[in-house]
Design a protein around this motif. Sequence first.
Motif, PDB file in Angstrom:
ATOM      1  N   VAL B 245      -7.396-112.091  56.066  1.00 22.78           N
ATOM      2  CA  VAL B 245      -6.811-111.183  55.078  1.00 22.78           C
ATOM      3  C   VAL B 245      -7.340-111.576  53.701  1.00 22.78           C
ATOM      4  O   VAL B 245      -7.555-112.757  53.415  1.00 22.78           O
ATOM      5  CB  VAL B 245      -5.264-111.235  55.063  1.00 22.78           C
ATOM      6  N   GLY B 246      -7.565-110.565  52.870  1.00 20.74           N
ATOM      7  CA  GLY B 246      -8.011-110.824  51.498  1.00 20.74           C
ATOM      8  C   GLY B 246      -7.482-109.733  50.598  1.00 20.74           C
ATOM      9  O   GLY B 246      -7.237-108.602  51.046  1.00 20.74           O
ATOM     10  N   CYS B 247      -7.303-110.060  49.313  1.00 16.56           N
ATOM     11  CA  CYS B 247      -6.825-109.043  48.398  1.00 16.56           C
ATOM     12  C   CYS B 247      -7.914-107.998  48.189  1.00 16.56           C
ATOM     13  O   CYS B 247      -9.101-108.293  48.259  1.00 16.56           O
ATOM     14  CB  CYS B 247      -6.441-109.671  47.071  1.00 16.56           C
ATOM     15  N   SER B 248      -7.494-106.773  47.937  1.00 20.46           N
ATOM     16  CA  SER B 248      -8.455-105.694  47.705  1.00 20.46           C
ATOM     17  C   SER B 248      -8.265-105.092  46.324  1.00 20.46           C
ATOM     18  O   SER B 248      -9.108-105.255  45.457  1.00 20.46           O
ATOM     19  CB  SER B 248      -8.329-104.626  48.798  1.00 20.46           C
ATOM     20  N   ALA B 249      -7.146-104.405  46.118  1.00 25.42           N
ATOM     21  CA  ALA B 249      -6.901-103.766  44.823  1.00 25.42           C
ATOM     22  C   ALA B 249      -6.220-104.748  43.874  1.00 25.42           C
ATOM     23  O   ALA B 249      -5.466-105.625  44.300  1.00 25.42           O
ATOM     24  CB  ALA B 249      -6.023-102.535  45.013  1.00 25.42           C
ATOM     25  N   VAL B 250      -6.484-104.598  42.592  1.00 26.08           N
ATOM     26  CA  VAL B 250      -5.766-105.363  41.572  1.00 26.08           C
ATOM     27  C   VAL B 250      -4.279-105.053  41.719  1.00 26.08           C
ATOM     28  O   VAL B 250      -3.892-103.879  41.832  1.00 26.08           O
ATOM     29  CB  VAL B 250      -6.282-104.978  40.173  1.00 26.08           C
ATOM     30  N   GLY B 308     -20.110-100.501  61.113  1.00 22.88           N
ATOM     31  CA  GLY B 308     -19.098 -99.513  61.435  1.00 22.88           C
ATOM     32  C   GLY B 308     -17.701-100.094  61.634  1.00 22.88           C
ATOM     33  O   GLY B 308     -17.504-101.300  61.708  1.00 22.88           O
ATOM     34  N   ASN B 309     -16.734 -99.151  61.701  1.00 22.05           N
ATOM     35  CA  ASN B 309     -15.349 -99.524  61.970  1.00 22.05           C
ATOM     36  C   ASN B 309     -14.753-100.357  60.836  1.00 22.05           C
ATOM     37  O   ASN B 309     -13.983-101.283  61.066  1.00 22.05           O
ATOM     38  CB  ASN B 309     -15.259-100.295  63.291  1.00 22.05           C
ATOM     39  N   VAL B 310     -15.171 -99.998  59.614  1.00 25.27           N
ATOM     40  CA  VAL B 310     -14.752-100.779  58.448  1.00 25.27           C
ATOM     41  C   VAL B 310     -14.214 -99.872  57.342  1.00 25.27           C
ATOM     42  O   VAL B 310     -14.857 -98.894  56.952  1.00 25.27           O
ATOM     43  CB  VAL B 310     -15.926-101.608  57.879  1.00 25.27           C
ATOM     44  N   ILE B 311     -13.008-100.208  56.877  1.00 27.04           N
ATOM     45  CA  ILE B 311     -12.514 -99.675  55.610  1.00 27.04           C
ATOM     46  C   ILE B 311     -12.243-100.873  54.715  1.00 27.04           C
ATOM     47  O   ILE B 311     -11.498-101.785  55.081  1.00 27.04           O
ATOM     48  CB  ILE B 311     -11.243 -98.831  55.808  1.00 27.04           C
ATOM     49  N   PHE B 312     -12.899-100.866  53.560  1.00 30.27           N
ATOM     50  CA  PHE B 312     -12.790-102.006  52.654  1.00 30.27           C
ATOM     51  C   PHE B 312     -12.562-101.468  51.251  1.00 30.27           C
ATOM     52  O   PHE B 312     -13.113-100.433  50.886  1.00 30.27           O
ATOM     53  CB  PHE B 312     -14.080-102.839  52.701  1.00 30.27           C
ATOM     54  N   ASN B 313     -11.758-102.174  50.485  1.00 30.89           N
ATOM     55  CA  ASN B 313     -11.355-101.625  49.200  1.00 30.89           C
ATOM     56  C   ASN B 313     -11.442-102.677  48.104  1.00 30.89           C
ATOM     57  O   ASN B 313     -11.162-103.852  48.326  1.00 30.89           O
ATOM     58  CB  ASN B 313      -9.902-101.109  49.347  1.00 30.89           C
ATOM     59  N   CYS B 314     -11.872-102.256  46.917  1.00 29.32           N
ATOM     60  CA  CYS B 314     -11.909-103.154  45.761  1.00 29.32           C
ATOM     61  C   CYS B 314     -11.087-102.626  44.599  1.00 29.32           C
ATOM     62  O   CYS B 314     -11.148-103.189  43.506  1.00 29.32           O
ATOM     63  CB  CYS B 314     -13.345-103.377  45.297  1.00 29.32           C
ATOM     64  N   GLY B 315     -10.364-101.535  44.795  1.00 24.68           N
ATOM     65  CA  GLY B 315      -9.564-101.059  43.681  1.00 24.68           C
ATOM     66  C   GLY B 315      -8.920 -99.724  43.972  1.00 24.68           C
ATOM     67  O   GLY B 315      -9.406 -98.932  44.778  1.00 24.68           O
ATOM     68  N   ALA B 316      -7.817 -99.485  43.279  1.00 27.22           N
ATOM     69  CA  ALA B 316      -7.093 -98.223  43.422  1.00 27.22           C
ATOM     70  C   ALA B 316      -6.466 -97.881  42.086  1.00 27.22           C
ATOM     71  O   ALA B 316      -6.242 -98.754  41.247  1.00 27.22           O
ATOM     72  CB  ALA B 316      -6.013 -98.364  44.500  1.00 27.22           C
ATOM     73  N   LEU B 317      -6.225 -96.600  41.877  1.00 30.58           N
ATOM     74  CA  LEU B 317      -5.437 -96.165  40.726  1.00 30.58           C
ATOM     75  C   LEU B 317      -4.031 -95.861  41.221  1.00 30.58           C
ATOM     76  O   LEU B 317      -3.869 -95.216  42.275  1.00 30.58           O
ATOM     77  CB  LEU B 317      -6.049 -94.909  40.099  1.00 30.58           C
ATOM     78  N   PHE B 318      -3.047 -96.338  40.492  1.00 32.89           N
ATOM     79  CA  PHE B 318      -1.667 -96.046  40.860  1.00 32.89           C
ATOM     80  C   PHE B 318      -1.137 -95.060  39.831  1.00 32.89           C
ATOM     81  O   PHE B 318      -0.812 -95.439  38.703  1.00 32.89           O
ATOM     82  CB  PHE B 318      -0.853 -97.341  40.917  1.00 32.89           C
ATOM     83  N   GLU B 319      -1.124 -93.806  40.203  1.00 32.55           N
ATOM     84  CA  GLU B 319      -0.794 -92.721  39.264  1.00 32.55           C
ATOM     85  C   GLU B 319      -0.073 -91.608  40.023  1.00 32.55           C
ATOM     86  O   GLU B 319      -0.319 -91.422  41.215  1.00 32.55           O
ATOM     87  CB  GLU B 319      -2.088 -92.105  38.691  1.00 32.55           C
ATOM     88  N   ASP B 320       0.751 -90.873  39.297  1.00 31.90           N
ATOM     89  CA  ASP B 320       1.365 -89.667  39.849  1.00 31.90           C
ATOM     90  C   ASP B 320       2.133 -89.970  41.144  1.00 31.90           C
ATOM     91  O   ASP B 320       2.159 -89.154  42.072  1.00 31.90           O
ATOM     92  CB  ASP B 320       0.301 -88.589  40.148  1.00 31.90           C
TER      93      ASP B 320
END
Lengths: 349, 349
Positions: B245-250, B308-320
């Motif tokens: 496990v690792g952090c993705s979004a701030v 393949g078979n990968v969803i990886f994330n480095c950030g997201a906006l938290f809005e609305d």
Amino acid sequence: MKVARYAQNPIITAKDVKPSRPDFEVIYTMNCGVTRLDNDEVLLFLRVAEIAKCDDDSIAKVPYWCEEQKKLIVREFDRNDSAIDYSDSRFVRTPERTFLSSISHLRIARSKDGIHFEIEEAPAMFPCNEYEQYGIEDPRITKIDGTYWINYSACSAITGVTTCLASTKDWKDFTRHGVIFTPDNKDICIFPEKIDGKYYAFNRPASAEYETRDMWISESSDLIGWGNHRLAMKSRPGKWDETRVGCSAVPYLTDKGWLEIYHGSNRDDRYCLGSALFDKDKPWKVIARMDEELIKPETPYELNGFYGNVIFNCGALFEDGKAKIYYGAADTCVGYAEVELKDIFDALK
Amino acid sequence: MKVARYAQNPIITAKDVKPSRPDFEVIYTMNCGVTRLDNDEVLLFLRVAEIAKCDDDSIAKVPYWCEEQKKLIVREFDRNDSAIDYSDSRFVRTPERTFLSSISHLRIARSKDGIHFEIEEAPAMFPCNEYEQYGIEDPRITKIDGTYWINYSACSAITGVTTCLASTKDWKDFTRHGVIFTPDNKDICIFPEKIDGKYYAFNRPASAEYETRDMWISESSDLIGWGNHRLAMKSRPGKWDETRVGCSAVPYLTDKGWLEIYHGSNRDDRYCLGSALFDKDKPWKVIARMDEELIKPETPYELNGFYGNVIFNCGALFEDGKAKIYYGAADTCVGYAEVELKDIFDALK
């Protein structure tokens, strides 16, 4: 290199050390930090490794810190269980995880002559949290403004191999300051004074992906937070320090630069000591390095033991024109040797 | 979990990105940091991977930063040399060392609607030192007091996998602040505000000796030096996030605590996103964690690609009332999905 080993080496062995509890046995004592106290005594901070005594050949007893129970426990395994790997005596490998067969703590030894040591009856620091699950090892001592800063490796299957910081003023009360380097990073040596307003420490991170084992240097403003990490000195292909290098003794400031006694290993896992000189003001710069070993395993107590062919060091006194080196021999006992600083500088190119 | 993927996903692919030089080809663009600028535009900081173009099937070209020559070079290898392993297209493994077949840099993309992006013609940050030898990857953006702090993974056979820090105020001039976490440590997310006077960052050190890949949290007074490292959240045996496990979004501060979108993988190397909530004042404490995946690979562009078979994330906006997630799909392209925060909180236990 002319190395004057003490004739009655090793100076400390397992039989000199009292177990921490009656059901434990000290199997080796080795890598130690060293400092000279204000009362002129030499203090060693010894790594002491113990196993749980066991009279029954059909079971293996493994001591470790249990975070859930908040105490040291001794777990038993069936030696006839074919799912468990006992082939390396240092480990008990179950399908669940790898355990260490021994657990290390830190113990104080004191001496007036630097050779004959009185070893305290009880541990000074003992594993007490999940980072220290499998023991605390290989302490280095850096004295800064009257405080002794101790860093040590903490081993744990939960958290990996980290380096933790502790401090003491009197060698009675110890304050833990937590993990200062994330896994796997050990062999930290904190410089004894600030350079241009910053603390520095050598360290030896291990890269899982690229298998590097080299000496780095890091900066800090408070000894707790470390950054601006830089590669300082690499292993050398084809030489005695070809597979890994790490700092050993706390760096010693000379008029030529910071003198560092480091350890290195080759592909046969033979560990030796060497020496390098780092720039006085830019300590991340190597300005000279010995080509050959400073000390290599040669005597029976260095060649044979729990893990033979090993000389490992966590500290030295630089006094009387000499490096007075206290070293772990064959991962089993403590040896003492002196080397003239003049000879070291002659060999540094 | 109800996940609203954008119908025309992926929103960015390799063909949308101009190569950094005529002899290079962009093979994928994926993991990106994200921030909303003062002018209301959405800025993505894209990881762009390139290979050296090659018309000759008998040779392999490998681009990397050469520290001795202080420039990017393209080295050629004989594809018929049986001593070289080409079996995994991501690597060229010679007896000397392992090379990556591609090299990544960071590129700016801007959008008014958060979906349609204009991608800059040239790299914003490009590998330029020995720590970045094999490329710079997976940026995260944390805005603090008008400065954008960017951390990214730097890959190198010389120094391992480190995390470096850079900053910018205008997304034109970037200042590098060196290595902030020693190898191997990546997936760093710096919290957007101090807690009780200290900065915090999630990170994911890798233990070579104990094979741990978990989320840690560290403290800093200046964003450069990091310490008091603590294990924050472990992988879960038998679950979708069982191996790492690792952090993705701030982390995003809510009235219930710090909301974190993290990534995890299972023994089949399937990467998914999940979510956890950390204590507002003691962010090293997990107070809730989703049992199931937040998003898992399901669509063709997530199931098939460079890896393949990968969803990886480095950030997201938290809005609305939503998490607007920009994610790397199959290590190949950028996807966009929205999840209602209410649904996330309902699933957090």
